[in-house]
Design an enzyme around this catalytic site. Structure first.
Site, PDB file in Angstrom:
ATOM      1  N   HIS A  27       0.843  -1.201   0.000  1.00 22.16           N
ATOM      2  CA  HIS A  27       0.000   0.000   0.000  1.00 22.16           C
ATOM      3  C   HIS A  27       0.883   1.257   0.000  1.00 22.16           C
ATOM      4  CE1 HIS A  27      -2.700  -2.932   2.261  1.00 22.16           C
ATOM      5  NE2 HIS A  27      -3.492  -2.561   1.271  1.00 22.16           N
ATOM      6  N   ASP A  86      -3.461  -7.325  -7.524  1.00 22.82           N
ATOM      7  CA  ASP A  86      -4.854  -7.700  -7.811  1.00 22.82           C
ATOM      8  C   ASP A  86      -5.096  -7.452  -9.293  1.00 22.82           C
ATOM      9  OD1 ASP A  86      -6.209  -8.082  -4.941  1.00 22.82           O
ATOM     10  OD2 ASP A  86      -4.764  -6.477  -4.840  1.00 22.82           O
TER      11      ASP A  86
HETATM   12  P1  AMP Z   1      -6.435  -3.907  -0.401  1.00 23.15           P
HETATM   13  O1  AMP Z   1      -6.277  -3.099   0.853  1.00 23.15           O
HETATM   14  O2  AMP Z   1      -5.963  -5.315  -0.251  1.00 23.15           O
HETATM   15  O3  AMP Z   1      -7.808  -3.772  -1.012  1.00 23.15           O
HETATM   16  O4  AMP Z   1      -5.443  -3.277  -1.444  1.00 23.15           O
HETATM   17  C1  AMP Z   1      -5.493  -1.901  -1.778  1.00 23.15           C
HETATM   18  C2  AMP Z   1      -4.616  -1.666  -2.964  1.00 23.15           C
HETATM   19  O5  AMP Z   1      -3.273  -2.026  -2.648  1.00 23.15           O
HETATM   20  C3  AMP Z   1      -5.028  -2.508  -4.179  1.00 23.15           C
HETATM   21  O6  AMP Z   1      -4.921  -1.701  -5.350  1.00 23.15           O
HETATM   22  C4  AMP Z   1      -4.006  -3.610  -4.178  1.00 23.15           C
HETATM   23  O7  AMP Z   1      -3.754  -4.158  -5.452  1.00 23.15           O
HETATM   24  C5  AMP Z   1      -2.787  -2.891  -3.653  1.00 23.15           C
HETATM   25  N1  AMP Z   1      -1.842  -3.857  -3.083  1.00 23.15           N
HETATM   26  C6  AMP Z   1      -2.089  -4.785  -2.123  1.00 23.15           C
HETATM   27  N2  AMP Z   1      -0.986  -5.538  -1.914  1.00 23.15           N
HETATM   28  C7  AMP Z   1      -0.032  -5.082  -2.758  1.00 23.15           C
HETATM   29  C8  AMP Z   1       1.319  -5.454  -3.033  1.00 23.15           C
HETATM   30  N3  AMP Z   1       1.919  -6.444  -2.394  1.00 23.15           N
HETATM   31  N4  AMP Z   1       1.986  -4.761  -3.970  1.00 23.15           N
HETATM   32  C9  AMP Z   1       1.388  -3.739  -4.638  1.00 23.15           C
HETATM   33  N5  AMP Z   1       0.114  -3.346  -4.433  1.00 23.15           N
HETATM   34  C10 AMP Z   1      -0.576  -3.997  -3.509  1.00 23.15           C
END
Ligand code: AMP
Length: 281
Positions: free
Chosen positions: A34, A150
């Site tokens: 994030h 994702d």
């Molecule tokens: P989430 O909180 O899991 O819904 O993720 C929020 C955003 O962070 C989404 O756009 C995810 O794709 C991105 N994200 C989560 N994990 C990673 C990671 N390891 N590397 C890059 N982006 C990430």
């Protein structure tokens, strides 16, 4: 930095901002993945809004909505240190007026959702698109940042923006991994020490696939079987090869535009993990 939990105040604060607005939608429990999105947004915009919202309408029955990690104070600290202007962390009732079973939803087309993660999570991407569209409208952002972790979500959001003419640029951000290769995820918190080691076989399988591809092996059946061997301790939901631009399945041979995606569950806590890699040389 302001931490805002209601739409009225968010709108007031957004209207007072000067310059461009970048949005980073998250479900919180922020980690370095994030953080990389947030830092890119801070670099590229005058103002950055980070939303922290565990969106109930993108969770199915029996999924981890209730146990999903919630840690707003730590998330706010990370945002503040990164130079974020607004953290928007609404309650469910603020977003959906206690009416979440009777909402107007954005439904991406069947072809885009009836595969990969969407296949085992019916309605998931309707929930994602609907909340993201609300956040676009509320923040008036001109750029929004999404992780390639994702990959299907990113593909579907880009399609939604194009199909519905949202006035916003979607900025894809690379996957951030631990030093040993494990893709960062808020759900890694669920893993036992033993599972953490087993989970590593997902990124190992993907990196090995890329290595084999670069050495001239492009037969998808062959590459899939090798992945399955490496991930023998996981309950693999899918390994798929798609064209990175169209998300159409590749059947026989991988090429430079092939994206390999994996979803798998760990043996004890049944944590569902996803990861992917592009095979380009
Ligand atoms: P989430 O909180 O899991 O819904 O993720 C929020 C955003 O962070 C989404 O756009 C995810 O794709 C991105 N994200 C989560 N994990 C990673 C990671 N390891 N590397 C890059 N982006 C990430």
């Amino acid at each position: 930095m302001k931490i805002i939990d209601n739409i009225k105040e968010l709108k007031e604060e957004i209207s007072k901002l000067n310059g461009t607005i970048g949005l980073v939608p998250t479900m919180g429990a922020l980690h370095n993945g994030h953080k990389s999105l947030i830092e890119k947004a801070v670099e590229e915009n005058d103002n950055v809004v980070v939303s922290v919202f565990v969106n109930p309408i993108q969770f199915g029955a029996g999924e981890d909505l209730d146990k999903y990690p919630r840690q707003l104070a730590e998330d706010a600290k990370l945002c503040q240190d990164a130079g974020v202007k607004i953290v928007f962390a609404p309650k469910v009732s603020e977003m959906y007026s206690d009416n979440k079973d009777n909402l107007t939803l954005i439904c991406p087309p069947y072809d885009a959702v009836n595969k990969l993660c969407g296949k085992s999570r019916p309605g998931h991407f309707d929930g994602v698109c609907s909340v993201v569209a609300k956040l676009f409208n509320l923040t008036k952002a001109k750029k929004a940042y999404f992780g390639q972790k994702d990959a299907q979500q990113l593909f579907i959001i880009e399609k939604m923006v194009k199909d519905l003419n949202f006035d916003i640029d979607i900025i894809p951000c690379p996957i951030v991994r631990e030093d040993d290769g494990l893709a960062l995820s808020s759900r890694n918190k669920y893993l036992t020490e033993k599972e953490r080691k087993i989970a590593l076989s997902i990124s190992k399988a993907l990196l090995n696939t890329k290595k084999l591809f670069n050495s001239g092996i492009n037969d998808i059946k062959n590459l899939t079987d090798t992945c399955l061997e490496i991930m023998s301790e996981l309950d693999v939901e899918y390994i798929e090869f798609v064209d990175r631009n169209s998300f159409e399945f590749k059947q026989e041979e991988a090429d430079n535009d092939t994206l390999v995606l994996i979803a798998a569950r760990t043996p004890e806590t049944h944590t569902r993990l996803i990861d992917n890699i592009v095979l380009c040389k």
